[in-house]
Design a protein around this motif. Structure first.
Motif, PDB file in Angstrom:
ATOM      1  N   UNK A 300     116.587 -49.439 -23.767  1.00  0.00           N
ATOM      2  CA  UNK A 300     117.370 -50.010 -24.851  1.00  0.00           C
ATOM      3  C   UNK A 300     118.644 -49.196 -25.014  1.00  0.00           C
ATOM      4  N   UNK A 311     118.678 -45.477 -23.556  1.00  0.00           N
ATOM      5  CA  UNK A 311     117.451 -44.693 -23.593  1.00  0.00           C
ATOM      6  C   UNK A 311     116.436 -45.437 -22.755  1.00  0.00           C
ATOM      7  N   UNK A 365     111.426 -39.976 -19.158  1.00  0.00           N
ATOM      8  CA  UNK A 365     112.266 -40.283 -20.299  1.00  0.00           C
ATOM      9  C   UNK A 365     113.694 -39.961 -19.895  1.00  0.00           C
ATOM     10  N   UNK A 385     113.726 -36.255 -18.483  1.00  0.00           N
ATOM     11  CA  UNK A 385     112.522 -35.444 -18.540  1.00  0.00           C
ATOM     12  C   UNK A 385     111.430 -36.204 -17.817  1.00  0.00           C
ATOM     13  N   UNK A 411     106.429 -30.565 -14.874  1.00  0.00           N
ATOM     14  CA  UNK A 411     107.397 -31.068 -15.846  1.00  0.00           C
ATOM     15  C   UNK A 411     108.792 -30.702 -15.389  1.00  0.00           C
ATOM     16  N   UNK A 413     113.019 -31.044 -16.215  1.00  0.00           N
ATOM     17  CA  UNK A 413     114.137 -31.396 -17.090  1.00  0.00           C
ATOM     18  C   UNK A 413     115.394 -31.370 -16.239  1.00  0.00           C
ATOM     19  N   UNK A 439     108.702 -26.896 -14.283  1.00  0.00           N
ATOM     20  CA  UNK A 439     107.571 -26.032 -14.577  1.00  0.00           C
ATOM     21  C   UNK A 439     106.314 -26.668 -14.023  1.00  0.00           C
ATOM     22  N   UNK A 456     107.948 -21.765 -11.785  1.00  0.00           N
ATOM     23  CA  UNK A 456     109.111 -22.323 -12.450  1.00  0.00           C
ATOM     24  C   UNK A 456     110.211 -22.422 -11.410  1.00  0.00           C
TER      25      UNK A 456
ATOM     26  N   UNK B   7     116.013 -46.477 -31.249  1.00  0.00           N
ATOM     27  CA  UNK B   7     116.621 -45.438 -30.413  1.00  0.00           C
ATOM     28  C   UNK B   7     116.304 -44.037 -30.927  1.00  0.00           C
ATOM     29  N   UNK B  10     112.692 -43.189 -30.238  1.00  0.00           N
ATOM     30  CA  UNK B  10     112.602 -42.955 -28.798  1.00  0.00           C
ATOM     31  C   UNK B  10     112.833 -41.474 -28.489  1.00  0.00           C
ATOM     32  N   UNK B  11     113.901 -40.944 -29.054  1.00  0.00           N
ATOM     33  CA  UNK B  11     114.262 -39.554 -28.797  1.00  0.00           C
ATOM     34  C   UNK B  11     113.203 -38.612 -29.381  1.00  0.00           C
ATOM     35  N   UNK B  13     110.102 -39.217 -29.767  1.00  0.00           N
ATOM     36  CA  UNK B  13     108.941 -39.319 -28.891  1.00  0.00           C
ATOM     37  C   UNK B  13     109.102 -38.408 -27.671  1.00  0.00           C
ATOM     38  N   UNK B  14     110.298 -38.427 -27.090  1.00  0.00           N
ATOM     39  CA  UNK B  14     110.571 -37.611 -25.902  1.00  0.00           C
ATOM     40  C   UNK B  14     110.468 -36.135 -26.240  1.00  0.00           C
ATOM     41  N   UNK B  17     106.913 -35.243 -26.293  1.00  0.00           N
ATOM     42  CA  UNK B  17     106.385 -35.316 -24.933  1.00  0.00           C
ATOM     43  C   UNK B  17     106.645 -34.033 -24.157  1.00  0.00           C
ATOM     44  N   UNK B  18     107.811 -33.436 -24.389  1.00  0.00           N
ATOM     45  CA  UNK B  18     108.227 -32.339 -23.523  1.00  0.00           C
ATOM     46  C   UNK B  18     107.857 -30.968 -24.073  1.00  0.00           C
ATOM     47  N   UNK B  19     107.059 -30.927 -25.145  1.00  0.00           N
ATOM     48  CA  UNK B  19     106.630 -29.629 -25.652  1.00  0.00           C
ATOM     49  C   UNK B  19     105.788 -28.917 -24.590  1.00  0.00           C
ATOM     50  N   UNK B  20     105.998 -27.652 -24.459  1.00  0.00           N
ATOM     51  CA  UNK B  20     105.416 -26.952 -23.330  1.00  0.00           C
ATOM     52  C   UNK B  20     105.419 -25.453 -23.591  1.00  0.00           C
ATOM     53  N   UNK B  22     104.407 -21.597 -21.435  1.00  0.00           N
ATOM     54  CA  UNK B  22     103.956 -21.058 -20.157  1.00  0.00           C
ATOM     55  C   UNK B  22     103.655 -19.575 -20.298  1.00  0.00           C
ATOM     56  N   UNK B  23     102.559 -19.170 -19.687  1.00  0.00           N
ATOM     57  CA  UNK B  23     102.156 -17.769 -19.702  1.00  0.00           C
ATOM     58  C   UNK B  23     101.583 -17.440 -18.330  1.00  0.00           C
TER      59      UNK B  23
END
Lengths: 800, 186
Positions: A300, A311, A365, A385, A411, A413, A439, A456, B7, B10-11, B13-14, B17-20, B22-23
């Motif tokens: 959209x 998007x 996305x 992403x 993942x 980006x 990652x 990474x 719109x 949408x953002x 949501x993204x 989604x991308x929460x992350x 690392x260890x």
């Protein structure tokens, strides 16, 4: 206003002009559609500030008389186009070329660019249109692009189809979907591209690394998947396809719907579902070969001439069963599998998807924005992403029965921006920049040592491209790109493996922690790559044209080539990466001759590719474990050459009948040890006879004969294995390619009128008409089972 | 325009989604790995107990299994045999024999001698009455020598010809472990 979304480029050619002091200047021109060159009727060409204007006639021509001043502004408009304002100076130039940006093209602009705006004007590029792709609705992208000579696939069974371009695949083939570079663990041969073919409107395939805009490391080529084009016949429209097939008792449905508004707002969605049970070869059921696929996408945004944004989100989940008999314990089981004429496990038909299987979810996305600057160019900014989650289930026992053996989440980006300078339509320039962060997380809950470690990856690149029109017959493309890649991994090695590889000497400084039998290490590698592309296109006459191009590309090793370390049950082999692997460098030259006449058309593409330090997986010995013995395959670097010729010829006998031949020939050689490369496609020739009759409800039928020769040039990797049960040595023949085969396919379709305006396209297909039993060299499961037997398919396509 | 709302969501949501995070990765000690197969042979009526062991502590790593045989078998003797399968990569060692026994219908040991150095018969059965081979009897005749291969097969076809009497030829399935012992009878 909703009709303004038509895809059009407009050329205004001033074929005659007269300069004078009085108001007796006159200019004439033609307005044409960029795609097919058809004249655009009824476009208005208006001089700003005056009431003077002209309307194009049935041939797209227009004339404006009685102009006083040689400098003026013209506004060109058409009902289905966004209007454009152009500065004209008749004294400076006698011939102008004006392009109007089309609104529907704007919707999909970024991805359609390669097709429409042919940045790869001087590359070996082929476009598959939607009507061809629709035939493969029940299959995969990899199956569809085999329509193009020189493109084949390396398969794992029949559902995992990995594209091979001129003998190269995996990390050497770059897949773009909706202008997003697909990051889906593409290094693995048994990892098919995560693309729902039903979401593709068209596919452009570019052989070689000449499309530098997408990346500098596509030594094999680039596959550009463009989203479905939207034709704004109405403000709400869509398409639904349903299909069913006998082999595997499969069925599928795909539906899309688009709504457009005034002022450039739009929204579009698509969803598909596919399901299949166990397939069968001519003689037996291929137990555990079913699959299930669920996909949807939504986009959209708003498009104006000056600016716009979009998007996009897509979701794809594939669950693919892998032939039960291909899961083996050790070399003896492999010998048993090879020697048995049919799979060891044959069960009754089932829709069940059991281990071994793959379950992959891919989400994308994307957000894009563009701004156009008058008399300058256009700026594009994009962020994407991607989330790729891959499970592989092996046959396991006890509590781990339902635990995956591989659980990787990748993942990515990516940010990128391009600036296109097109104020001068003869010479256009493009500069771009990209940065990416990736990652990879290997979930330890599998309880199996990681095949690919946590890592990474950071990428940074920039490029500049130029397209120069030297004269009407010659055009030149040139580009240069720089890429930086850093891979920062944290990996456990078995201490015994670490020492056996000699890493204790070369990489002692990267050990973070010593757990006794295992070591945690932190390898960090940087790569700097330069890629160059240059090409020239020469139009010899109305029928013939010639393209020559050169590409230099470098590819940094992928995670698998560097780090892989473990046992592959599907191949009964231990695969080892090498931390010492460096980048590989390809120099490729190619030429294309194309002839298009009334009675015939010919397209010949030839190439020669020299790859220095080609990264190559090769057997290096046998290791014995408590499971038995396994051949060890190691990643090595050699120098390789590949060359080939791809041919596509059509002869139009009359309006109804056409005969066509598509052939591809390729040779690949390891010049370091003077022997053949593995997995090079055999010579293939396809002959098609086609009949069409528009009067019979748009009836089409074709019979296709596909003949694949035996690959006689292959490296001999056979080895002797000790079989303790029989206290004897046997030859394990993993190299010898299967015999040549010939199969026939039939296809027909016609339109069925249901309502006044809507029609249904009905297609009927029979693959492997003669139910021939055969095996294909480029199928990794060829040791265990035949390819698919006869398959009847029916497909209904509704437009509304 | 209501699409604007779509719109924005949408953002959002993204972003979710991308929460992350690392260890450092966690070490994996494989639980299913078989490192050690030990056959213990106890002479019926008394005598020296003989053990045959294959031990591969690095699993599918490069090191080869270490074979240990405690001594020669006595001629014309019947031994009562038992197999123990261990994973010694974990501490304490995991006894995989129990798992094999629990899923006895999906596992079977095969004993394949060369030069007829010994004969082996099954002494246990699964829920279907087919042999598993954790317990067996081994019989020697006159002095001789040869190999004895012990193979653990996962998902064999126990109904195939000869399989239930110990012939591996038609068993199919996958090899989970395999060890060959050079046997002397004297």
């Amino acid at each position: 206003m909703s009709k303004k979304y038509y895809l059009t480029y407009v050329f205004v050619c001033f074929t005659y002009l007269l300069i004078g002091q009085n108001c007796n200047l006159k200019f004439t021109g033609t307005v044409k559609d960029f795609h097919d060159g058809t004249p655009i009727v009824g476009a208005t060409v208006k001089i700003e500030g005056l009431k003077t204007y002209a309307v194009t006639d049935s041939k797209g021509n227009f004339t404006i008389k009685n102009i006083c001043n040689s400098i003026f502004t013209v506004k060109v408009a058409h009902v289905s186009c966004e209007e454009r304002i152009i500065q004209i100076d008749l004294k400076k130039k006698s011939l102008y070329e004006i392009r109007l940006e089309h609104h529907i093209e704007e919707l999909n602009e970024v991805t359609l660019r390669s097709e429409v705006d042919k940045k790869t004007k001087t590359s070996q590029e082929t476009v598959l249109k939607g009507n061809i792709l629709a035939r493969y609705s029940a299959l995969s992208l990899g199956d569809a692009i085999k329509e193009i000579p020189g493109v084949s696939s390396i398969n794992t069974g029949n559902s995992i189809v990995k594209p091979v371009i001129n003998g190269l695949h995996s990390s050497r083939v770059l897949v773009m979907t909706n202008n997003v570079r697909l990051q889906d663990q593409e290094w693995g041969i048994e990892h098919a591209p995560n693309i729902d073919i039903n979401s593709a409107g068209s596919v452009s395939l570019i052989k070689g690394a000449n499309a530098l805009e997408y990346g500098g490391d596509a030594i094999g080529g680039v596959i550009v998947v463009n989203p479905t084009r939207i034709f704004a016949k109405d403000s709400l429209f869509g398409q639904t396809t349903v299909n069913a097939q006998t082999n595997g008792r499969g069925y599928g449905i795909n539906s899309s719907l688009t709504k457009t508004y005034d002022e450039g707002w739009y929204i579009s969605g698509q969803a598909s579902y596919k399901r299949s049970g166990d397939f069968n070869s001519p003689d037996y059921i291929l137990t555990n070969t079913g699959n299930e696929s669920t996909a949807f996408s939504l986009f959209t945004g708003r498009k104006k001439l000056e600016y716009g944004y979009e998007l996009y989100y897509s979701y794809l989940k594939n669950e693919i069963a892998i032939l039960r008999s291909s899961h083996i314990g050790n070399v003896e089981d492999l010998v048993d599998g090879i020697n048995s004429q049919q799979p060891i496990v044959i069960d009754p038909f089932s829709y069940d998807i059991n281990a071994p299987k793959q379950e992959v979810t891919h989400q994308i996305f994307k957000g894009t924005f563009y701004q156009r600057f008058k008399n300058f160019g256009k700026l594009d900014i994009q962020y994407d992403y991607q989330n790729n989650h891959r499970f592989e289930f092996d046959i396991r026992v006890g509590d781990d029965r339902n635990t995956p053996a591989i659980d990787l989440r990748l993942q990515s980006h990516t940010f990128k921006s391009t600036l296109k300078l097109d104020s001068n339509s003869e010479n256009t320039y493009k500069v771009g920049i990209m940065a990416g962060l990736q990652d990879n997380f290997a979930n330890p809950s599998t309880g199996v040592r990681r095949l690919i470690p946590d890592y990474e990856k950071f990428d940074f690149g920039f490029f500049t491209l130029g397209n120069f029109k030297i004269n009407d017959d010659f055009s030149l493309d040139a580009g240069i790109r720089y890429d930086f890649n850093r891979i920062d991994a944290k990996k456990f090695y078995q201490t015994s493996r670490w020492n056996e590889r000699g890493y204790d000497v070369d990489f002692a400084d990267i050990i973070i922690q010593d757990f006794g039998t295992q070591l945690l290490v932190n390898p960090v590698f940087d790569f700097h790559n330069i890629s160059i592309s240059a090409g020239i296109a020469y139009t010899m006459n109305d029928n013939s044209s010639l393209i020559l191009n050169y590409g230099l590309s470098n590819r940094a090793p992928n995670a698998s080539e560097l780090f892989s370390d473990g046992l592959h049950h599907s191949a009964a082999r231990i695969e080892l990466g090498d931390l010492r692997i460096q980048k590989e460098t390809s120099n490729r030259i190619s030429g294309t001759y194309s002839y298009k006449g009334e009675k015939a058309s010919i397209n010949i593409e030839g190439f020669f590719n020299h790859i220095q330090d080609f990264i190559y997986l090769e057997p290096s010995g046998v290791e014995t474990t408590i499971r038995g013995s396994f051949p060890v395959w190691e990643h090595k670097q050699i120098n390789a050459t590949l060359f080939g010729v791809d041919l596509n010829m059509s002869h139009y006998i009359n309006h109804q009948f056409t005969i066509q031949n598509k052939s591809s020939f390729i040779k690949g050689k390891d010049v370091s040890s003077n022997r053949a490369l593995i997995d090079i496609p055999a010579f293939k020739t396809v002959n098609i006879i086609r009949y069409k009759n528009e009067k019979w409800s748009n009836f089409n039928a074709e019979l296709q004969s596909e003949w694949v020769f035996r690959q006689n040039e292959f490296p001999n990797n056979n080895f002797e294995a000790y079989i303790p049960r029989t206290d004897s040595f046997v030859l394990v023949d993993i190299s010898t390619p299967p015999p040549a085969y010939h199969i026939l396919n039939f296809r027909s379709d016609f339109d069925l009128k249901i309502f006044k305006e809507n029609s249904v396209n009905v297609a009927f297909t029979v693959n492997n008409v003669l139910n021939t039993s055969y095996r294909e060299y480029l199928n990794r499961l060829r040791y265990f089972a035949d390819e698919l037997g006869r398959n009847f398919m029916i497909q209904l396509k509704f437009n509304y | 325009m209501r699409l604007k709302l779509i719109h924005v969501s949408f953002i959002a949501f993204a972003a979710v989604l991308s929460c992350n995070d690392s260890e450092d990765p966690i070490i994996i000690n494989e639980e299913e790995v078989i490192t050690t197969v030990t056959a213990t042979l106890t002479p019926v009526g008394g005598g020296t107990i003989i053990t045959l062991q294959s031990r591969d502590l690095d699993g599918d790593g490069p090191n080869v299994p270490v074979i240990t045989i405690s001594g020669n078998l006595a001629p014309n003797t019947t031994y009562s045999g038992a197999i123990e399968v261990l994973n010694e990569t974990v501490t304490p060692a995991e006894n995989i024999t129990e798992e094999v026994e629990e899923e006895g219908d999906e596992h079977q040991f095969f004993f394949t001698p060369t030069n007829n150095v010994v004969t082996v018969a099954y002494a246990d059965m699964d829920i279907n009455g087919d042999p598993i081979g954790i317990e067996f009897t081994l019989t020697t005749t006159n002095a001789s020598s040869g190999n004895l291969t012990v193979t653990l097969i996962h998902e064999p076809n126990k109904n195939a010809a000869g399989v239930s009497s110990g012939d591996i030829t038609n068993a199919g399935g996958e090899t989970d472990a395999e060890a060959t012992f050079a046997i002397g009878v004297q």
